[in-house]
Structure formats: C-alpha cells, structure tokens
Scaffold this motif. Structure first.
Motif, PDB file in Angstrom:
ATOM      1  N   GLU A  35       9.641   8.562 -60.837  1.00  0.00           N
ATOM      2  CA  GLU A  35      10.078   7.789 -62.007  1.00  0.00           C
ATOM      3  C   GLU A  35       9.800   6.293 -61.928  1.00  0.00           C
ATOM      4  N   GLU A  36       9.749   5.718 -60.706  1.00  0.00           N
ATOM      5  CA  GLU A  36       9.695   4.258 -60.560  1.00  0.00           C
ATOM      6  C   GLU A  36       8.909   3.827 -59.326  1.00  0.00           C
ATOM      7  N   HIS A  37       8.572   2.539 -59.341  1.00  0.00           N
ATOM      8  CA  HIS A  37       8.077   1.846 -58.144  1.00  0.00           C
ATOM      9  C   HIS A  37       9.221   0.945 -57.687  1.00  0.00           C
ATOM     10  N   TRP A  38       9.458   0.895 -56.386  1.00  0.00           N
ATOM     11  CA  TRP A  38      10.534   0.088 -55.809  1.00  0.00           C
ATOM     12  C   TRP A  38       9.931  -0.925 -54.836  1.00  0.00           C
ATOM     13  N   VAL A  51      14.974 -17.487 -56.040  1.00  0.00           N
ATOM     14  CA  VAL A  51      13.889 -16.515 -56.138  1.00  0.00           C
ATOM     15  C   VAL A  51      13.521 -16.297 -57.604  1.00  0.00           C
ATOM     16  N   LYS A  52      12.223 -16.104 -57.847  1.00  0.00           N
ATOM     17  CA  LYS A  52      11.743 -15.825 -59.205  1.00  0.00           C
ATOM     18  C   LYS A  52      10.936 -14.528 -59.170  1.00  0.00           C
ATOM     19  N   VAL A  53      11.223 -13.624 -60.119  1.00  0.00           N
ATOM     20  CA  VAL A  53      10.484 -12.366 -60.247  1.00  0.00           C
ATOM     21  C   VAL A  53       9.903 -12.343 -61.649  1.00  0.00           C
ATOM     22  N   GLU A  54       8.594 -12.092 -61.748  1.00  0.00           N
ATOM     23  CA  GLU A  54       7.959 -12.049 -63.056  1.00  0.00           C
ATOM     24  C   GLU A  54       6.824 -11.030 -63.073  1.00  0.00           C
ATOM     25  N   VAL A  55       6.467 -10.594 -64.273  1.00  0.00           N
ATOM     26  CA  VAL A  55       5.317  -9.714 -64.460  1.00  0.00           C
ATOM     27  C   VAL A  55       4.318 -10.483 -65.308  1.00  0.00           C
ATOM     28  N   ASP A  56       3.107 -10.656 -64.791  1.00  0.00           N
ATOM     29  CA  ASP A  56       2.067 -11.407 -65.472  1.00  0.00           C
ATOM     30  C   ASP A  56       1.059 -10.430 -66.078  1.00  0.00           C
ATOM     31  N   ASN A  57       0.758 -10.615 -67.340  1.00  0.00           N
ATOM     32  CA  ASN A  57      -0.201  -9.763 -68.061  1.00  0.00           C
ATOM     33  C   ASN A  57       0.124  -8.281 -67.987  1.00  0.00           C
ATOM     34  N   GLY A  58       1.391  -7.945 -67.809  1.00  0.00           N
ATOM     35  CA  GLY A  58       1.813  -6.552 -67.787  1.00  0.00           C
ATOM     36  C   GLY A  58       1.359  -5.761 -66.582  1.00  0.00           C
ATOM     37  N   ARG A  59       0.680  -6.399 -65.619  1.00  0.00           N
ATOM     38  CA  ARG A  59       0.141  -5.654 -64.482  1.00  0.00           C
ATOM     39  C   ARG A  59       0.343  -6.311 -63.120  1.00  0.00           C
ATOM     40  N   ILE A  60       0.716  -7.581 -63.067  1.00  0.00           N
ATOM     41  CA  ILE A  60       0.860  -8.279 -61.787  1.00  0.00           C
ATOM     42  C   ILE A  60       2.330  -8.626 -61.574  1.00  0.00           C
ATOM     43  N   ILE A 105       2.983   1.773 -66.421  1.00  0.00           N
ATOM     44  CA  ILE A 105       4.334   1.279 -66.116  1.00  0.00           C
ATOM     45  C   ILE A 105       4.960   0.678 -67.367  1.00  0.00           C
ATOM     46  N   LYS A 106       6.268   0.505 -67.336  1.00  0.00           N
ATOM     47  CA  LYS A 106       6.992  -0.127 -68.438  1.00  0.00           C
ATOM     48  C   LYS A 106       7.313  -1.562 -68.020  1.00  0.00           C
ATOM     49  N   ALA A 107       6.355  -2.457 -68.239  1.00  0.00           N
ATOM     50  CA  ALA A 107       6.492  -3.849 -67.783  1.00  0.00           C
ATOM     51  C   ALA A 107       7.690  -4.548 -68.418  1.00  0.00           C
ATOM     52  N   ASP A 108       8.079  -4.134 -69.608  1.00  0.00           N
ATOM     53  CA  ASP A 108       9.197  -4.784 -70.290  1.00  0.00           C
ATOM     54  C   ASP A 108      10.553  -4.294 -69.780  1.00  0.00           C
ATOM     55  N   GLN A 109      10.552  -3.322 -68.853  1.00  0.00           N
ATOM     56  CA  GLN A 109      11.812  -2.786 -68.333  1.00  0.00           C
ATOM     57  C   GLN A 109      11.987  -3.012 -66.822  1.00  0.00           C
ATOM     58  N   VAL A 110      11.236  -3.944 -66.265  1.00  0.00           N
ATOM     59  CA  VAL A 110      11.361  -4.270 -64.845  1.00  0.00           C
ATOM     60  C   VAL A 110      12.731  -4.891 -64.602  1.00  0.00           C
ATOM     61  N   LYS A 111      13.386  -4.475 -63.519  1.00  0.00           N
ATOM     62  CA  LYS A 111      14.705  -5.013 -63.178  1.00  0.00           C
ATOM     63  C   LYS A 111      14.690  -5.509 -61.741  1.00  0.00           C
ATOM     64  N   ALA A 112      15.523  -6.518 -61.478  1.00  0.00           N
ATOM     65  CA  ALA A 112      15.654  -7.053 -60.122  1.00  0.00           C
ATOM     66  C   ALA A 112      17.128  -7.286 -59.828  1.00  0.00           C
ATOM     67  N   SER A 113      17.492  -7.036 -58.569  1.00  0.00           N
ATOM     68  CA  SER A 113      18.854  -7.323 -58.120  1.00  0.00           C
ATOM     69  C   SER A 113      18.769  -7.858 -56.701  1.00  0.00           C
ATOM     70  N   MET A 114      19.830  -8.548 -56.304  1.00  0.00           N
ATOM     71  CA  MET A 114      19.848  -9.123 -54.960  1.00  0.00           C
ATOM     72  C   MET A 114      21.239  -8.971 -54.381  1.00  0.00           C
ATOM     73  N   GLU A 115      21.289  -8.419 -53.162  1.00  0.00           N
ATOM     74  CA  GLU A 115      22.572  -8.237 -52.489  1.00  0.00           C
ATOM     75  C   GLU A 115      22.373  -8.436 -50.994  1.00  0.00           C
ATOM     76  N   ASN A 116      23.216  -9.271 -50.411  1.00  0.00           N
ATOM     77  CA  ASN A 116      23.167  -9.548 -48.967  1.00  0.00           C
ATOM     78  C   ASN A 116      21.772  -9.956 -48.500  1.00  0.00           C
ATOM     79  N   GLY A 117      21.086 -10.782 -49.296  1.00  0.00           N
ATOM     80  CA  GLY A 117      19.776 -11.289 -48.901  1.00  0.00           C
ATOM     81  C   GLY A 117      18.632 -10.303 -49.063  1.00  0.00           C
ATOM     82  N   VAL A 118      18.862  -9.178 -49.742  1.00  0.00           N
ATOM     83  CA  VAL A 118      17.799  -8.204 -49.979  1.00  0.00           C
ATOM     84  C   VAL A 118      17.520  -8.149 -51.475  1.00  0.00           C
ATOM     85  N   LEU A 119      16.278  -8.465 -51.844  1.00  0.00           N
ATOM     86  CA  LEU A 119      15.845  -8.382 -53.232  1.00  0.00           C
ATOM     87  C   LEU A 119      15.290  -6.987 -53.475  1.00  0.00           C
TER      88      LEU A 119
END
Length: 141
Positions: A35-38, A51-60, A105-119
């Motif tokens: 279902e996903e890439h982690w 920290v910054k997380v982004e998707v560039d051009n829907g593929r990077i 992939i669904k580039a518009d549904q990428v999610k990020a979380s951070m807990e105890n120093g792990v992104l």
C-alpha cells in the motif's frame, strides 16, 4: 565551516568523511509495502521545526534540515577554562536527501511524523486496477 571543523578536529579520516557525506551522516531507510512506501530517518536532537519534508514535481521526495552546533559552554567560560576541542564527530550544518519516487504514488497524500528523533514519512501508492477479465459470448450468424 562545519566540514572544515570536522576535518581539522577529527584524527579519524573515516569520521571526517562520514560528516561530509550526507548519505553517511543522515542515513535513511526506505521500505515498501503493497500500500505504501515508508522512509525512516534517525534525527536525534532535531525537532519537527528543524526538518522539512517536501515532494517536488510529484516524483522527488526531499528531506532536509539543519543540525545545530550545540554549544555546551559559552565563549567566556571557554576562555576561562582554556578549553580546546579534541574531536568533533556529531553532525552539524545542513543536510538534504532526495529520493526519486515511483510513478504510481499519491503525491498529494504524503504524510510525515516525528517521535523521539525519528522521522517517518509515508507515501501512499495509487491503487492498481486489475485488468478487465471477461468471457465474451460468441454469437451465431
């Protein structure tokens, strides 16, 4: 500047090289499920604001940020104690990692979380539509 400090302060050439190489200084694991890439990044001492997380051009997928140089003792105290560095091995300065994502992939549904120093970044996959299978009735003429 941080690369220069690393090279000058470390007597171990491997440590110096690790601090200069983003792959070694900011290792990231990438795993795939149906279902996903982690993506998992150990970023001890950083907060989500660092920290910054982004998707560039829907593929990077781009994961970037800045390691802050932690000063344990202020400048006055350093002079008073006649303090000098023997080794500088912890990460400092900017980092940026880029990953080319697969097409489906669904580039518009990428999610990020951070807990105890792990992104943790999750990139959902598009649903794969099964090819149509159908029995065709043969007509008589």
């Amino acid at each position: 500047m941080s690369k220069m400090i690393s090279l000058l302060s470390s007597s171990d050439p491997m440590v110096a090289m690790m601090n200069m190489c983003p792959v070694l200084s900011t290792p990231i694991d990438w795993k795939e499920t149906p279902e996903e890439h982690w993506f998992f990044a150990d970023l001890p001492g950083l907060t989500k604001e660092d920290v910054k997380v982004e998707v560039d051009n829907g593929r990077i997928l781009i994961i970037s940020g800045k390691w802050k140089a932690e000063e344990l003792v202020d400048e006055k105290e350093k002079k008073k104690l006649n303090m000098k560095w023997h080794r500088v091995e912890r990460n400092r300065g900017n980092f940026c990692r880029k990953f080319r994502l697969p097409e489906k992939i669904k580039a518009d549904q990428v999610k990020a979380s951070m807990e105890n120093g792990v992104l943790i970044v999750t990139v959902p996959k598009e649903e794969v539509k099964k090819p149509l299978s159908k029995v065709i009735e043969i007509e008589e003429k």
